[in-house]
Design an enzyme around this catalytic site. Structure first.
Site, mmCIF file in Angstrom:
data_model
loop_
_atom_site.group_PDB
_atom_site.id
_atom_site.type_symbol
_atom_site.label_atom_id
_atom_site.label_comp_id
_atom_site.label_asym_id
_atom_site.label_seq_id
_atom_site.Cartn_x
_atom_site.Cartn_y
_atom_site.Cartn_z
ATOM 1 N N THR A 1 -17.491 4.242 27.157
ATOM 2 C CA THR A 1 -16.281 5.074 27.125
ATOM 3 C C THR A 1 -15.145 4.509 27.956
ATOM 4 O O THR A 1 -13.995 4.926 27.809
ATOM 5 C CB THR A 1 -16.595 6.481 27.654
ATOM 6 O OG1 THR A 1 -16.963 6.386 29.048
ATOM 7 C CG2 THR A 1 -17.749 7.112 26.881
ATOM 8 N N ASP B 1 -13.950 -11.428 35.334
ATOM 9 C CA ASP B 1 -14.388 -10.276 36.128
ATOM 10 C C ASP B 1 -14.287 -10.639 37.598
ATOM 11 O O ASP B 1 -15.040 -11.487 38.106
ATOM 12 C CB ASP B 1 -15.827 -9.915 35.763
ATOM 13 C CG ASP B 1 -16.297 -8.631 36.445
ATOM 14 O OD1 ASP B 1 -16.331 -8.607 37.695
ATOM 15 O OD2 ASP B 1 -16.611 -7.662 35.722
ATOM 16 N N ARG C 1 -17.324 1.726 35.770
ATOM 17 C CA ARG C 1 -16.742 2.030 34.471
ATOM 18 C C ARG C 1 -17.840 2.104 33.418
ATOM 19 O O ARG C 1 -18.579 1.143 33.231
ATOM 20 C CB ARG C 1 -15.708 0.952 34.100
ATOM 21 C CG ARG C 1 -14.889 1.272 32.876
ATOM 22 C CD ARG C 1 -13.804 0.246 32.674
ATOM 23 N NE ARG C 1 -14.316 -1.097 32.453
ATOM 24 C CZ ARG C 1 -13.568 -2.142 32.182
ATOM 25 N NH1 ARG C 1 -12.255 -2.008 32.122
ATOM 26 N NH2 ARG C 1 -14.096 -3.322 31.969
ATOM 27 N N ASP D 1 -17.550 -10.214 39.787
ATOM 28 C CA ASP D 1 -18.557 -11.246 39.530
ATOM 29 C C ASP D 1 -18.133 -12.591 40.123
ATOM 30 O O ASP D 1 -18.967 -13.337 40.650
ATOM 31 C CB ASP D 1 -18.777 -11.395 38.020
ATOM 32 C CG ASP D 1 -19.626 -10.273 37.452
ATOM 33 O OD1 ASP D 1 -20.402 -9.670 38.194
ATOM 34 O OD2 ASP D 1 -19.487 -9.992 36.239
#
Length: 212
Positions: free
Chosen positions: A111, A203, A107, A206
């Site tokens: 944006t 996340d 990603r 992670d």
């Protein structure tokens, strides 16, 4: 009226219990990985509930019989790299004969638009029921892009499995792929300004791989 009729929230008590354990910020990498694997197995059980069966002749130790067995081509699990591999492992525990594909997307931090960098799928993906896996359906853009690429490759029967999602991501998937059924453990409140699910679990990639 259900705003997301193609979404199944798996409300089994064990799923909800393990999701709560997974959310806790103090959970170690090893424990997080183990819980994701256990949740993945439970989700695989739900998402494969409607697989077609046929009868085959076998012999038990006592007599012959006609017994049910999976019909036709088996499943294909498609992992959205890298975090999807955390779910993939648990699903393969339940269905070790499944074929596996990978879609590499990241990603763009500015944006939030997904950028593809890898795609590898079984040649007969169009003949298999495809289950796409990614821990988080957040903005929905990566998931929608992955499903689009699968359809371009010939996939026709597609389901999507995630641990968590939010209404924003579900709307993107519904707008782009209303034919894709989604299975999740919970629909959380919202996305924050960075595209993270709130309250969420951080996340997932992670936390699975201990990279933060």
């Amino acid at each position: 009226m259900n705003a997301f009729p193609n979404v199944t929230v798996v409300s089994h008590p064990l799923v909800q219990h393990k999701l709560t354990l997974l959310r806790r910020k103090e959970v170690s990498t090893a424990e997080f990985r183990r819980l994701v694997r256990e949740l993945s197995l439970l989700l695989a059980y739900e998402v494969t509930r409607d697989l077609p069966l046929e009868k085959t002749a076998i012999e038990t130790p006592l007599e012959p019989m006609q017994a049910p067995i999976l019909a036709g081509k088996k499943l294909c699990f498609v992992s959205i790299l890298r975090a999807g591999n955390g779910i993939l492992d648990g699903m393969l525990d339940l269905v070790p004969s499944a074929r596996v594909g990978h879609v590499g997307l990241y990603r763009d931090p500015e944006t939030l638009v997904p950028v593809e960098y890898y795609l590898k799928l079984p040649e007969d993906v169009g003949e298999r029921q495809v289950i796409v896996v990614d821990p988080m359906l957040a903005t929905g853009h990566s998931a929608a892009a992955a499903v689009t690429r699968l359809k371009e490759a010939g996939a026709q029967q597609i389901k999507f499995v995630c641990l968590l999602t939010v209404p924003e991501g579900l709307r993107v998937m519904q707008d782009n792929h209303p034919d894709v059924s989604i299975f999740t453990c919970a629909i959380d409140r919202q996305l924050d300004e960075h595209g993270y699910i709130r309250p969420g679990l951080g996340d997932a990639g992670d936390r699975i791989y201990g990279t933060k």
